[in-house]
Design an enzyme around this catalytic site. Structure first.
Site, PDB file in Angstrom:
ATOM      1  N   SER D  46       0.979  -0.971  -0.063  1.00  0.00           N
ATOM      2  CA  SER D  46       0.127  -0.065  -0.037  1.00  0.00           C
ATOM      3  C   SER D  46       0.737   1.205   0.068  1.00  0.00           C
ATOM      4  O   SER D  46       0.360   2.199  -0.640  1.00  0.00           O
ATOM      5  CB  SER D  46      -0.748   0.059   1.171  1.00  0.00           C
ATOM      6  OG  SER D  46      -1.926  -0.917   1.109  1.00  0.00           O
ATOM      7  N   ARG D  89      -7.079  -1.055   9.234  1.00  0.00           N
ATOM      8  CA  ARG D  89      -6.703  -1.064  10.758  1.00  0.00           C
ATOM      9  C   ARG D  89      -5.015  -1.517  10.802  1.00  0.00           C
ATOM     10  O   ARG D  89      -4.515  -2.100  11.833  1.00  0.00           O
ATOM     11  CB  ARG D  89      -7.392  -2.197  11.475  1.00  0.00           C
ATOM     12  CG  ARG D  89      -7.461  -3.526  11.147  1.00  0.00           C
ATOM     13  CD  ARG D  89      -8.308  -4.513  11.637  1.00  0.00           C
ATOM     14  NE  ARG D  89      -8.543  -5.618  11.121  1.00  0.00           N
ATOM     15  CZ  ARG D  89      -7.450  -6.501  10.942  1.00  0.00           C
ATOM     16  NH1 ARG D  89      -6.541  -6.458  11.878  1.00  0.00           N
ATOM     17  NH2 ARG D  89      -7.723  -7.657  10.217  1.00  0.00           N
ATOM     18  N   GLU D 145      -4.731  -3.979  -3.532  1.00  0.00           N
ATOM     19  CA  GLU D 145      -3.758  -3.161  -3.871  1.00  0.00           C
ATOM     20  C   GLU D 145      -3.588  -2.770  -5.281  1.00  0.00           C
ATOM     21  O   GLU D 145      -3.417  -1.623  -6.031  1.00  0.00           O
ATOM     22  CB  GLU D 145      -2.049  -3.678  -3.658  1.00  0.00           C
ATOM     23  CG  GLU D 145      -1.969  -3.807  -2.124  1.00  0.00           C
ATOM     24  CD  GLU D 145      -1.336  -5.062  -1.574  1.00  0.00           C
ATOM     25  OE1 GLU D 145      -1.318  -5.273  -0.331  1.00  0.00           O
ATOM     26  OE2 GLU D 145      -0.908  -5.966  -2.273  1.00  0.00           O
TER      27      GLU D 145
END
Lengths: 178, 178, 178, 178
Positions: D46, D89, D145
């Site tokens: 990411s 998260r 992604e």
């Protein structure tokens, strides 16, 4: 034994005081009195030294970029390229300097390290004058990288003083996210 | 003026000789006598110092990773985490150390910097003992980063000597692509 | 309008299915059946694609390195170098490939992108066959980078399947520190 | 088999068209009509997606920074932070968002990924709506992604169009040193 190591570093730091003051002053003036972008580059540990220098230039308020960062733009007329190479002949640094020269943009190239091929193509060359040293203590480019790290911090000090920038000011620019 | 700067660095390097030799020796032994992976981390300039250290660990033949590199794997039982933080309380370093502690893996955490919160959670803490210094010369973490850079190179020297690794050997591992 | 953009990406993804299957298979076999190190490189966005690929290779258990990482070692006989360049003539990629060829080590060079100068010097070349495209949607190397990202994830899928590696296994290797 | 993989990607790209258009439009407007700095962050793959996005923002003329770059400054009132986390998260992303919120600066936080803890703390949240998918093809965050990479390129297209920036203009800003 670490004490011996530190003594050896001190020995070479003392020699660093004999550096060509004129070339250091030129670099300080180039950076201080221009509105140009400052690009830095180096490979391996010299690259980390260059990145540490770049961060401090940003803290001082300059537009500084380590080549390869996501936001590094194109270099153009009036900009400064500072390259760090202990040997003065690191392959990709040589190639980068050649590329800038070939493209004919009016870039001030500053090299730090042994003169070598890179120094010969630069506008300003700062030799850290290592001379003889004990390779047991300093394998590969170790001694150069230590001296370059300290020299560049010294240049930050000279810039900070010349431009009368406070530490508070620098801190305010420091990335507060990590 | 650069001469004054260098004198000031030398002054603090001399004090570095009073470092807690025992904690340095522990770190050297941890690294030398284990087959574990060594992870390093730091934010900003401390991160560049950590990366320079990581590269030398690789040259010595260790499996070393700067956290965040594409090939950095998971940390597990028996591994070592070396974190560098001048203040001893860098936000993301504190969080990383807490995460390791919470996950209950048997990781040896080594911190370098002012003791602070990070040092208190570490297994081995190496304080570089900066004490009083002239902030004009060394804004922000400058002095710490210089001393940490040299200290870690000194630790590489101790490892190289202890394990009897030649410079030739180190050079053969050096990345020859850039 | 984003819908139109996605349609355009889908159009080109469909063409990607006509890729030279043989060259993809060669790369998969090279990686799967060797104990060698895998080096990756690319500049700019191609470099981020290469880093994303490198991370997945690590998750699969390979010794993979993006050139320039602190722990990237020297390349040697039997190793693999995967370079990504949309144009097939990115300056520093050309130079790196030339360096490997000149040093005479027996490295398998794999290039991904337009054939260009780099493809001609490679052992395996994978052309993503972009052909004509609407430059309004995909300025600069955008389309190539998207296709390369997906192609390399597809290669990871082929490797994972061929070597029968579970997702659980990959997750266990994932860096758990950030 | 690569053909099957690509078909599967296409399947999910089609679903991406049902994305909450309103949140995408908000992000485009935030970026387009401000003079603020744009910070991006993400961990692992990411993070590479975030860096690829940052480079294109620079090409469009924005002041964009991937957090952790040498020249990344402090974030302040009016700035934008774009964080990418498939799970919503990721530990260090959660911590970064908390830090910004705690410091009380007026930063617009934009999150891309599953809503999770991060989305809840954000001003704008863009969910890529992955839903069910075949984990054989897309281990870990792979599918997210890929979709995030394409979505962010789509956002670049929308910005380029809205601000009427030519590809020539973008190319002129592209780093010409590597």
């Amino acid at each position: 034994m670490l004490g011996d190591y530190i003594e050896e570093v001190i020995l070479h730091l003392k020699k660093l005081k004999n550096i060509n003051w004129n070339s250091v002053k030129q670099l300080v003036d180039e950076i201080a009195f221009s509105n140009s972008k400052i690009f830095t580059y180096g490979v391996g540990r010299s690259g980390y030294v260059a990145q540490a220098f770049t961060m401090r230039l940003m803290h001082l308020g300059f537009n500084a970029y380590f080549v390869g960062e996501p936001n590094c733009p194109s270099i153009g007329d009036g900009d400064i390229l500072v390259v760090i190479s202990g040997s003065g002949r690191t392959y990709s640094v040589v190639n980068m300097v050649k590329k800038v020269r070939k493209e004919g943009v009016n870039v001030k190239i500053v090299s730090i390290g042994y003169e070598g091929e890179i120094g010969k193509m630069s506008d300003i060359h700062i030799d850290v004058n290592i001379g003889e040293f004990n390779r047991e203590y300093f394998p590969m480019g170790t001694l150069f990288e230590e001296l370059a790290f300290i020299l560049l911090d010294g240049i930050i000090y000279l810039l900070k003083r010349k431009l009368n920038i406070s530490e508070e000011n620098m801190k305010r620019r420091h990335c507060n996210l990590l």
